[in-house]
Design a protein around this motif. Structure first.
Motif, PDB file in Angstrom:
ATOM      1  N   ALA A  99       0.811  -1.222   0.000  1.00 49.26           N
ATOM      2  CA  ALA A  99       0.000   0.000   0.000  1.00 49.26           C
ATOM      3  C   ALA A  99       0.843   1.269   0.000  1.00 49.26           C
ATOM      4  O   ALA A  99       0.451   2.284  -0.603  1.00 49.26           O
ATOM      5  N   ASP A 100       1.974   1.260   0.661  1.00 45.43           N
ATOM      6  CA  ASP A 100       2.785   2.466   0.804  1.00 45.43           C
ATOM      7  C   ASP A 100       3.649   2.671  -0.439  1.00 45.43           C
ATOM      8  O   ASP A 100       4.652   2.000  -0.637  1.00 45.43           O
ATOM      9  N   LYS A 101       3.261   3.623  -1.258  1.00 41.00           N
ATOM     10  CA  LYS A 101       3.976   3.881  -2.505  1.00 41.00           C
ATOM     11  C   LYS A 101       5.329   4.556  -2.263  1.00 41.00           C
ATOM     12  O   LYS A 101       6.137   4.687  -3.189  1.00 41.00           O
ATOM     13  N   ASN A 102       5.568   5.004  -1.024  1.00 44.10           N
ATOM     14  CA  ASN A 102       6.853   5.610  -0.681  1.00 44.10           C
ATOM     15  C   ASN A 102       7.825   4.599  -0.078  1.00 44.10           C
ATOM     16  O   ASN A 102       8.908   4.983   0.375  1.00 44.10           O
ATOM     17  N   SER A 103       7.450   3.342  -0.053  1.00 46.71           N
ATOM     18  CA  SER A 103       8.323   2.309   0.494  1.00 46.71           C
ATOM     19  C   SER A 103       9.676   2.342  -0.205  1.00 46.71           C
ATOM     20  O   SER A 103       9.758   2.464  -1.429  1.00 46.71           O
ATOM     21  N   ARG A 104      10.727   2.219   0.588  1.00 46.32           N
ATOM     22  CA  ARG A 104      12.081   2.160   0.035  1.00 46.32           C
ATOM     23  C   ARG A 104      12.313   0.734  -0.474  1.00 46.32           C
ATOM     24  O   ARG A 104      12.351  -0.205   0.312  1.00 46.32           O
ATOM     25  N   ILE A 105      12.472   0.600  -1.788  1.00 40.66           N
ATOM     26  CA  ILE A 105      12.539  -0.727  -2.410  1.00 40.66           C
ATOM     27  C   ILE A 105      13.885  -0.916  -3.092  1.00 40.66           C
ATOM     28  O   ILE A 105      14.362  -0.035  -3.814  1.00 40.66           O
ATOM     29  N   LEU A 106      14.485  -2.089  -2.863  1.00 38.23           N
ATOM     30  CA  LEU A 106      15.742  -2.447  -3.518  1.00 38.23           C
ATOM     31  C   LEU A 106      15.543  -3.713  -4.340  1.00 38.23           C
ATOM     32  O   LEU A 106      14.920  -4.680  -3.885  1.00 38.23           O
ATOM     33  N   ILE A 107      16.092  -3.724  -5.564  1.00 38.71           N
ATOM     34  CA  ILE A 107      16.096  -4.918  -6.408  1.00 38.71           C
ATOM     35  C   ILE A 107      17.552  -5.223  -6.753  1.00 38.71           C
ATOM     36  O   ILE A 107      18.156  -4.557  -7.588  1.00 38.71           O
ATOM     37  N   PRO A 108      18.164  -6.225  -6.101  1.00 38.67           N
ATOM     38  CA  PRO A 108      19.566  -6.574  -6.390  1.00 38.67           C
ATOM     39  C   PRO A 108      19.677  -7.502  -7.589  1.00 38.67           C
ATOM     40  O   PRO A 108      18.762  -8.273  -7.882  1.00 38.67           O
ATOM     41  N   GLY A 109      20.807  -7.409  -8.294  1.00 35.32           N
ATOM     42  CA  GLY A 109      20.978  -8.224  -9.494  1.00 35.32           C
ATOM     43  C   GLY A 109      19.847  -7.970 -10.459  1.00 35.32           C
ATOM     44  O   GLY A 109      19.241  -8.895 -10.996  1.00 35.32           O
ATOM     45  N   CYS A 110      19.582  -6.697 -10.704  1.00 31.35           N
ATOM     46  CA  CYS A 110      18.322  -6.284 -11.333  1.00 31.35           C
ATOM     47  C   CYS A 110      18.174  -6.687 -12.786  1.00 31.35           C
ATOM     48  O   CYS A 110      17.057  -6.840 -13.282  1.00 31.35           O
ATOM     49  N   GLY A 111      19.296  -6.858 -13.524  1.00 30.42           N
ATOM     50  CA  GLY A 111      19.172  -7.174 -14.943  1.00 30.42           C
ATOM     51  C   GLY A 111      18.355  -6.116 -15.668  1.00 30.42           C
ATOM     52  O   GLY A 111      18.547  -4.917 -15.469  1.00 30.42           O
TER      53      GLY A 111
ATOM     54  N   SER B 215      15.238  -5.588 -15.217  1.00 27.36           N
ATOM     55  CA  SER B 215      14.375  -5.041 -14.169  1.00 27.36           C
ATOM     56  C   SER B 215      12.956  -4.684 -14.613  1.00 27.36           C
ATOM     57  O   SER B 215      12.511  -3.548 -14.494  1.00 27.36           O
ATOM     58  N   TYR B 216      12.253  -5.693 -15.091  1.00 31.19           N
ATOM     59  CA  TYR B 216      10.839  -5.492 -15.400  1.00 31.19           C
ATOM     60  C   TYR B 216      10.050  -5.223 -14.123  1.00 31.19           C
ATOM     61  O   TYR B 216       9.011  -4.561 -14.156  1.00 31.19           O
ATOM     62  N   GLU B 217      10.571  -5.715 -12.995  1.00 31.41           N
ATOM     63  CA  GLU B 217       9.919  -5.457 -11.703  1.00 31.41           C
ATOM     64  C   GLU B 217       9.921  -3.959 -11.393  1.00 31.41           C
ATOM     65  O   GLU B 217       8.913  -3.400 -10.969  1.00 31.41           O
ATOM     66  N   ALA B 218      11.067  -3.316 -11.616  1.00 30.11           N
ATOM     67  CA  ALA B 218      11.154  -1.881 -11.366  1.00 30.11           C
ATOM     68  C   ALA B 218      10.220  -1.101 -12.288  1.00 30.11           C
ATOM     69  O   ALA B 218       9.564  -0.139 -11.869  1.00 30.11           O
ATOM     70  N   GLU B 219      10.168  -1.506 -13.534  1.00 35.11           N
ATOM     71  CA  GLU B 219       9.279  -0.845 -14.497  1.00 35.11           C
ATOM     72  C   GLU B 219       7.828  -0.950 -14.045  1.00 35.11           C
ATOM     73  O   GLU B 219       7.073   0.037 -14.096  1.00 35.11           O
ATOM     74  N   TYR B 220       7.449  -2.123 -13.576  1.00 34.92           N
ATOM     75  CA  TYR B 220       6.078  -2.305 -13.099  1.00 34.92           C
ATOM     76  C   TYR B 220       5.814  -1.441 -11.867  1.00 34.92           C
ATOM     77  O   TYR B 220       4.759  -0.792 -11.764  1.00 34.92           O
ATOM     78  N   LEU B 221       6.754  -1.402 -10.947  1.00 33.13           N
ATOM     79  CA  LEU B 221       6.586  -0.601  -9.739  1.00 33.13           C
ATOM     80  C   LEU B 221       6.428   0.879 -10.075  1.00 33.13           C
ATOM     81  O   LEU B 221       5.603   1.578  -9.472  1.00 33.13           O
ATOM     82  N   LEU B 222       7.208   1.357 -11.030  1.00 41.89           N
ATOM     83  CA  LEU B 222       7.094   2.756 -11.439  1.00 41.89           C
ATOM     84  C   LEU B 222       5.708   3.046 -12.005  1.00 41.89           C
ATOM     85  O   LEU B 222       5.098   4.084 -11.698  1.00 41.89           O
ATOM     86  N   LYS B 223       5.194   2.131 -12.803  1.00 40.80           N
ATOM     87  CA  LYS B 223       3.864   2.324 -13.381  1.00 40.80           C
ATOM     88  C   LYS B 223       2.774   2.320 -12.313  1.00 40.80           C
ATOM     89  O   LYS B 223       1.715   2.928 -12.505  1.00 40.80           O
ATOM     90  N   GLN B 224       3.059   1.633 -11.197  1.00 40.29           N
ATOM     91  CA  GLN B 224       2.083   1.591 -10.112  1.00 40.29           C
ATOM     92  C   GLN B 224       2.230   2.768  -9.146  1.00 40.29           C
ATOM     93  O   GLN B 224       1.504   2.850  -8.157  1.00 40.29           O
ATOM     94  N   GLY B 225       3.180   3.657  -9.420  1.00 36.29           N
ATOM     95  CA  GLY B 225       3.301   4.875  -8.631  1.00 36.29           C
ATOM     96  C   GLY B 225       4.279   4.817  -7.475  1.00 36.29           C
ATOM     97  O   GLY B 225       4.322   5.746  -6.655  1.00 36.29           O
ATOM     98  N   PHE B 226       5.099   3.781  -7.415  1.00 32.87           N
ATOM     99  CA  PHE B 226       6.102   3.720  -6.342  1.00 32.87           C
ATOM    100  C   PHE B 226       7.181   4.768  -6.617  1.00 32.87           C
ATOM    101  O   PHE B 226       7.602   4.963  -7.755  1.00 32.87           O
ATOM    102  N   SER B 227       7.645   5.415  -5.545  1.00 36.00           N
ATOM    103  CA  SER B 227       8.445   6.621  -5.726  1.00 36.00           C
ATOM    104  C   SER B 227       9.853   6.548  -5.131  1.00 36.00           C
ATOM    105  O   SER B 227      10.560   7.556  -5.110  1.00 36.00           O
ATOM    106  N   ASN B 228      10.275   5.371  -4.649  1.00 36.77           N
ATOM    107  CA  ASN B 228      11.594   5.292  -4.017  1.00 36.77           C
ATOM    108  C   ASN B 228      12.209   3.921  -4.318  1.00 36.77           C
ATOM    109  O   ASN B 228      12.269   3.054  -3.454  1.00 36.77           O
ATOM    110  N   ILE B 229      12.675   3.751  -5.549  1.00 37.04           N
ATOM    111  CA  ILE B 229      13.164   2.458  -6.027  1.00 37.04           C
ATOM    112  C   ILE B 229      14.664   2.545  -6.293  1.00 37.04           C
ATOM    113  O   ILE B 229      15.140   3.506  -6.908  1.00 37.04           O
ATOM    114  N   THR B 230      15.396   1.548  -5.842  1.00 39.35           N
ATOM    115  CA  THR B 230      16.821   1.433  -6.135  1.00 39.35           C
ATOM    116  C   THR B 230      17.078   0.070  -6.766  1.00 39.35           C
ATOM    117  O   THR B 230      16.580  -0.949  -6.262  1.00 39.35           O
ATOM    118  N   VAL B 231      17.811   0.055  -7.866  1.00 40.11           N
ATOM    119  CA  VAL B 231      18.203  -1.212  -8.490  1.00 40.11           C
ATOM    120  C   VAL B 231      19.719  -1.226  -8.608  1.00 40.11           C
ATOM    121  O   VAL B 231      20.348  -0.180  -8.790  1.00 40.11           O
TER     122      VAL B 231
END
Length: 278
Positions: free
Chosen positions: A48-60, A62-78
């Protein structure tokens, strides 16, 4: 995508930046789904918290990051160790200030995260790195942090990828994390159906997780003895020694002095133990 092999050179080579860069240059990226993994997408939809600090290691890619951005997440690190995917992502997301794209070694990374997403990073590491993985994940997660994603529930003839079992993972993560879920994934992509575990682990903030370098001529029988002796120390909850007998993961209720550890392993004068610092 049904062929999970990614090696184009001998898998005896170190799995370092040069190795992974060679896989991208050869376009031998059998781990790349071309889409966000369905179990991870389903989990992301529950955060629920779109400001959650999210890390994706070994991101390649990173389709996961792309999806998170489209869902409005605002603090992503890969982060990835190979330059090619990092350069690609920096260009792809150059107009997205809410994502930080890093080239570097995950095990040297610093930060605090509410959520770390596991997608083909664990299985890309040599199995001897698994104790270090647990140690580093515990470090990087915030007090209420979650580690979530997918692990292979099968073995491979060689690797990467490297597999494992639910029992092995439960033993590895015990005490350092609270198990929210670790079950067979019900919505994996077809080629991986029945071979993936979906998991959610919550950082156990009430324990101390340390990694130690062990020196001495160890073999399986002495490793069992050493594990048993370390488990007798008051406050120690879990001990895990890696496959080449070099790293010891120790989870305890409180900090254990190096003097106490050295005294316990003194049943063989050849053994020495040293704490690995952050």
């Amino acid at each position: 995508m049904s062929d999970l092999k990614c090696c184009v050179v001998s898998c005896d080579r170190p799995l370092n930046a040069a190795y992974w860069e060679a896989q991208y240059e050869a376009k031998t990226t059998g781990w790349d789904l071309g889409q966000v993994s369905p179990p991870i997408q389903m989990y992301a939809d529950t955060v629920a918290d779109k400001n959650s600090r999210i890390l994706i290691p070994g991101c390649g890619n990173s389709y996961e990051a792309e999806y998170l951005l489209k869902q409005g997440f605002s603090n992503i690190t890969v982060i990835d160790i190979a330059p090619t995917p990092v350069s690609f992502l920096k260009e792809k997301f150059k107009n997205h200030p809410t994502i930080q794209i890093l080239l570097g070694d995950f095990f040297e990374h610093k930060g605090k995260y509410d959520l770390i997403i596991e997608q083909t990073f664990f299985c890309a590491l040599a199995p001897t790195m698994r104790q270090k993985y647990v140690w580093k994940m515990h470090q990087l997660l915030a007090e209420e942090g979650i580690l979530s994603g997918l692990l292979f529930n099968r073995m491979f003839a060689s690797g990467p990828p490297f597999g494992g079992s639910k029992e092995e993972y439960e033993t590895l993560f015990t005490a350092a994390f609270q198990f929210i879920k670790m079950d067979l994934s019900e919505n994996s992509i077809a080629p991986r159906a029945g071979s993936e575990l979906y998991f959610e682990l919550k950082k156990n903030r009430q324990v101390v997780v340390n990694l130690y370098a062990l020196e001495g001529e160890l073999y399986s029988e002495s490793m069992e003895t050493l594990t048993e002796k370390l488990l007798t120390i008051d406050g120690v909850l879990n001990v895990s020694i890696n496959g080449n007998f070099a790293d010891v993961l120790l989870v305890s209720k409180n900090e254990i002095t190096i003097e106490t550890l050295q005294q316990v392993i003194a049943f063989d004068e050849k053994y020495t133990i040293k704490k690995i610092k952050n």
